[in-house]
Design a protein around this motif. Structure first.
Motif, PDB file in Angstrom:
ATOM      1  N   TYR A   1       6.166   4.857  -5.275  1.00 30.83           N
ATOM      2  CA  TYR A   1       5.955   5.523  -6.566  1.00 30.83           C
ATOM      3  C   TYR A   1       5.832   4.488  -7.681  1.00 30.83           C
ATOM      4  O   TYR A   1       5.047   4.669  -8.627  1.00 30.83           O
ATOM      5  N   ARG A   2       6.610   3.402  -7.595  1.00 33.62           N
ATOM      6  CA  ARG A   2       6.521   2.348  -8.609  1.00 33.62           C
ATOM      7  C   ARG A   2       5.144   1.686  -8.575  1.00 33.62           C
ATOM      8  O   ARG A   2       4.551   1.407  -9.624  1.00 33.62           O
ATOM      9  N   ILE A   3       4.635   1.478  -7.355  1.00 36.17           N
ATOM     10  CA  ILE A   3       3.316   0.854  -7.226  1.00 36.17           C
ATOM     11  C   ILE A   3       2.223   1.805  -7.687  1.00 36.17           C
ATOM     12  O   ILE A   3       1.269   1.400  -8.373  1.00 36.17           O
ATOM     13  N   ASP A   4       2.340   3.076  -7.336  1.00 35.42           N
ATOM     14  CA  ASP A   4       1.306   4.061  -7.674  1.00 35.42           C
ATOM     15  C   ASP A   4       1.959   5.389  -8.054  1.00 35.42           C
ATOM     16  O   ASP A   4       2.248   6.213  -7.184  1.00 35.42           O
ATOM     17  N   PRO A   5       2.210   5.623  -9.333  1.00 31.42           N
ATOM     18  CA  PRO A   5       2.840   6.877  -9.768  1.00 31.42           C
ATOM     19  C   PRO A   5       1.997   8.113  -9.467  1.00 31.42           C
ATOM     20  O   PRO A   5       2.512   9.234  -9.542  1.00 31.42           O
ATOM     21  N   HIS A   6       0.734   7.909  -9.135  1.00 30.71           N
ATOM     22  CA  HIS A   6      -0.143   9.035  -8.820  1.00 30.71           C
ATOM     23  C   HIS A   6      -0.283   9.248  -7.302  1.00 30.71           C
ATOM     24  O   HIS A   6      -1.193   9.964  -6.865  1.00 30.71           O
ATOM     25  N   GLU A  31      16.651   3.601   3.652  1.00 34.66           N
ATOM     26  CA  GLU A  31      15.383   2.859   3.707  1.00 34.66           C
ATOM     27  C   GLU A  31      14.211   3.759   3.337  1.00 34.66           C
ATOM     28  O   GLU A  31      13.286   3.332   2.633  1.00 34.66           O
ATOM     29  N   ALA A  32      14.233   5.007   3.801  1.00 33.60           N
ATOM     30  CA  ALA A  32      13.147   5.931   3.464  1.00 33.60           C
ATOM     31  C   ALA A  32      13.075   6.154   1.960  1.00 33.60           C
ATOM     32  O   ALA A  32      11.987   6.114   1.357  1.00 33.60           O
ATOM     33  N   LYS A  33      14.217   6.373   1.333  1.00 36.89           N
ATOM     34  CA  LYS A  33      14.244   6.602  -0.113  1.00 36.89           C
ATOM     35  C   LYS A  33      13.730   5.375  -0.859  1.00 36.89           C
ATOM     36  O   LYS A  33      12.949   5.498  -1.822  1.00 36.89           O
ATOM     37  N   ALA A  34      14.147   4.173  -0.414  1.00 37.58           N
ATOM     38  CA  ALA A  34      13.689   2.943  -1.070  1.00 37.58           C
ATOM     39  C   ALA A  34      12.172   2.788  -0.941  1.00 37.58           C
ATOM     40  O   ALA A  34      11.500   2.348  -1.892  1.00 37.58           O
ATOM     41  N   LEU A  35      11.632   3.162   0.201  1.00 35.51           N
ATOM     42  CA  LEU A  35      10.173   3.068   0.394  1.00 35.51           C
ATOM     43  C   LEU A  35       9.434   4.050  -0.510  1.00 35.51           C
ATOM     44  O   LEU A  35       8.412   3.701  -1.111  1.00 35.51           O
ATOM     45  N   TYR A  36       9.940   5.282  -0.611  1.00 38.28           N
ATOM     46  CA  TYR A  36       9.314   6.260  -1.514  1.00 38.28           C
ATOM     47  C   TYR A  36       9.355   5.761  -2.958  1.00 38.28           C
ATOM     48  O   TYR A  36       8.371   5.889  -3.700  1.00 38.28           O
ATOM     49  N   VAL A  58       5.563  11.175  -4.388  1.00 41.93           N
ATOM     50  CA  VAL A  58       6.235  12.220  -5.170  1.00 41.93           C
ATOM     51  C   VAL A  58       6.836  13.264  -4.234  1.00 41.93           C
ATOM     52  O   VAL A  58       7.974  13.710  -4.420  1.00 41.93           O
ATOM     53  N   ASN A  59       6.077  13.653  -3.211  1.00 41.47           N
ATOM     54  CA  ASN A  59       6.584  14.613  -2.234  1.00 41.47           C
ATOM     55  C   ASN A  59       7.822  14.056  -1.525  1.00 41.47           C
ATOM     56  O   ASN A  59       8.812  14.772  -1.315  1.00 41.47           O
ATOM     57  N   GLY A  60       7.780  12.776  -1.166  1.00 42.23           N
ATOM     58  CA  GLY A  60       8.922  12.164  -0.482  1.00 42.23           C
ATOM     59  C   GLY A  60      10.158  12.111  -1.361  1.00 42.23           C
ATOM     60  O   GLY A  60      11.274  12.378  -0.901  1.00 42.23           O
ATOM     61  N   LEU A  61       9.987  11.796  -2.626  1.00 39.27           N
ATOM     62  CA  LEU A  61      11.137  11.742  -3.529  1.00 39.27           C
ATOM     63  C   LEU A  61      11.780  13.112  -3.709  1.00 39.27           C
ATOM     64  O   LEU A  61      12.984  13.209  -3.968  1.00 39.27           O
ATOM     65  N   SER A  62      11.010  14.170  -3.567  1.00 40.31           N
ATOM     66  CA  SER A  62      11.572  15.521  -3.713  1.00 40.31           C
ATOM     67  C   SER A  62      12.613  15.812  -2.634  1.00 40.31           C
ATOM     68  O   SER A  62      13.503  16.642  -2.832  1.00 40.31           O
ATOM     69  N   LEU A  63      12.513  15.132  -1.497  1.00 36.79           N
ATOM     70  CA  LEU A  63      13.457  15.367  -0.400  1.00 36.79           C
ATOM     71  C   LEU A  63      14.877  14.956  -0.758  1.00 36.79           C
ATOM     72  O   LEU A  63      15.840  15.433  -0.149  1.00 36.79           O
ATOM     73  N   ARG A  71       0.854  -1.186   0.000  1.00 36.74           N
ATOM     74  CA  ARG A  71       0.000   0.000   0.000  1.00 36.74           C
ATOM     75  C   ARG A  71       0.899   1.250   0.000  1.00 36.74           C
ATOM     76  O   ARG A  71       1.611   1.507   0.970  1.00 36.74           O
ATOM     77  N   ALA A  72       0.840   2.020  -1.061  1.00 35.10           N
ATOM     78  CA  ALA A  72       1.726   3.168  -1.212  1.00 35.10           C
ATOM     79  C   ALA A  72       1.591   4.184  -0.071  1.00 35.10           C
ATOM     80  O   ALA A  72       2.608   4.648   0.462  1.00 35.10           O
ATOM     81  N   PRO A  73       0.371   4.572   0.337  1.00 38.72           N
ATOM     82  CA  PRO A  73       0.264   5.544   1.437  1.00 38.72           C
ATOM     83  C   PRO A  73       0.884   5.043   2.743  1.00 38.72           C
ATOM     84  O   PRO A  73       1.504   5.824   3.484  1.00 38.72           O
ATOM     85  N   VAL A  74       0.725   3.744   3.029  1.00 43.71           N
ATOM     86  CA  VAL A  74       1.298   3.184   4.255  1.00 43.71           C
ATOM     87  C   VAL A  74       2.819   3.208   4.177  1.00 43.71           C
ATOM     88  O   VAL A  74       3.508   3.544   5.151  1.00 43.71           O
ATOM     89  N   MET A  75       3.356   2.876   3.023  1.00 41.46           N
ATOM     90  CA  MET A  75       4.810   2.895   2.845  1.00 41.46           C
ATOM     91  C   MET A  75       5.352   4.313   2.995  1.00 41.46           C
ATOM     92  O   MET A  75       6.418   4.527   3.585  1.00 41.46           O
ATOM     93  N   CYS A  76       4.614   5.284   2.490  1.00 39.14           N
ATOM     94  CA  CYS A  76       5.054   6.677   2.612  1.00 39.14           C
ATOM     95  C   CYS A  76       4.993   7.157   4.053  1.00 39.14           C
ATOM     96  O   CYS A  76       5.837   7.950   4.490  1.00 39.14           O
ATOM     97  N   CYS A  77       4.015   6.677   4.795  1.00 38.93           N
ATOM     98  CA  CYS A  77       3.917   7.032   6.213  1.00 38.93           C
ATOM     99  C   CYS A  77       5.152   6.546   6.968  1.00 38.93           C
ATOM    100  O   CYS A  77       5.749   7.282   7.763  1.00 38.93           O
TER     101      CYS A  77
END
Length: 326
Positions: free
Chosen positions: A198-203, A189-194, A208-213, A26-32
């Protein structure tokens, strides 16, 4: 997310990992989880940057204020700067106000400082040993190699002090290396999760916000954050980060982004301080004071906000005094 916004990163990480295991992919959970790891890594960076310098004997906080006082005063007007504070804090480079959360903390600074301390302590010890050897040879030559008690005690005290300095420097270096290694692990690990989110859900706006970091240039970060807001204009993190990147370029839009972020999430811990700095940039000193005061109310342990508020209030008082003397 509430634990994350309270900066309780350890508890937030435990719960986020448990949730990620129960709901994998789940992309949102991974981003959290990634947000929590990044926040914890940023905190470790701050800790590592401050540990090399031992507490000052005066008991004052390590962040300076005189430099910020000068920034807050009109150009060429230095009458209101506290000369004692400026004299005490001259040369202190710890204070560096940031207009957004730490996006890409520099690596290696803490370890470099620690290693320099270790080298300096070792050099002092070698110098003492060489001086003692020269003195011993000279005393042997004249047949007086019988130092009295007080000198022996003094030499022994110098030797013990040198060994203590070297031991503390080695301990600090080891601690700094451990902190930086943990920071790199958390960031990785944070970068890998972002990236996986993103790979699972590009939208996924949060991915996207996390990758900007992790982008290097400001233009790239801004482009990525614009995309995150375009995907989801109700993502408070992307809005707040975009507001930070717009500071100094488009201050009014930066303020709009930060206001929207706080409207969506009043507990967003870094948005109010950034808003205070935008308001100051726009010339609204009263608004800047109020925003900084609200941040301190939300986050009483935010030392940067506390110091910034103190400087804003100093500036406000200076303006009032000037008006009374006109």
């Amino acid at each position: 997310m509430e634990l994350y916004e309270q900066k309780k990163y350890h508890d937030s990480e435990l719960k986020s990992r448990a949730l990620n295991e129960k709901m994998p992919g789940r992309a949102p959970v991974m981003c959290c989880l990634a947000d929590t790891l990044y926040g914890r890594a940023a905190t470790l960076h701050t800790t590592a940057a401050l540990t090399p310098q031992r507490p000052r004997p005066t008991g004052r906080a390590p962040l300076t204020s005189a430099a910020l006082q000068r920034l807050l005063l009109p150009r060429g007007d230095t009458d209101d700067v506290d000369p004692e504070a400026e004299a005490e804090e001259e040369g202190d480079e710890n204070f560096a106000p940031s207009y957004s959360p730490p996006l890409s903390p520099p690596a290696g600074s803490a370890v470099a400082a620690h290693n320099a301390m270790a080298r300096e302590a070792a050099l002092r010890q070698r110098q003492r040993q060489e001086q003692q050897q020269v003195a011993d040879r000279q005393m042997d030559f004249v047949g007086l190699n019988q130092p009295d008690g007080p000198l022996e005690e003094e030499d022994e005290a110098d030797r013990v002090e040198a060994e203590d300095d070297a031991s503390r420097a080695r301990e600090d270096t080891f601690d700094g290396e451990k902190l930086e290694a943990l920071q790199r692990k958390l960031m990785s690990e944070a970068k890998a999760l972002y990236e996986e989110a993103y790979r699972i859900d590009p939208h996924c706006s949060y991915a996207v916000n996390g990758l900007s970091l992790f982008l290097v240039t400001r233009a790239e970060k801004r482009q990525m954050l614009e995309l995150a807001v375009q995907i989801d204009d109700r993502n408070p993190y992307a809005l707040a980060n975009l507001g930070g990147e717009l500071l100094g370029e488009d201050d009014q839009r930066a303020l709009d982004c930060l206001n929207r972020a706080l409207l969506l999430n009043p507990k967003l811990f870094y948005a109010r301080l950034c808003k205070s700095k935008v308001l100051l940039q726009l010339g609204d000193l009263a608004g800047a004071v109020e925003a900084a005061r609200q941040q301190v109310e939300w986050q009483p342990d935010d030392e940067m906000a506390t110091r910034f508020l103190a400087q804003l209030e100093f500036r406000m008082l200076a303006l009032r005094n000037r008006m009374l003397h006109v």
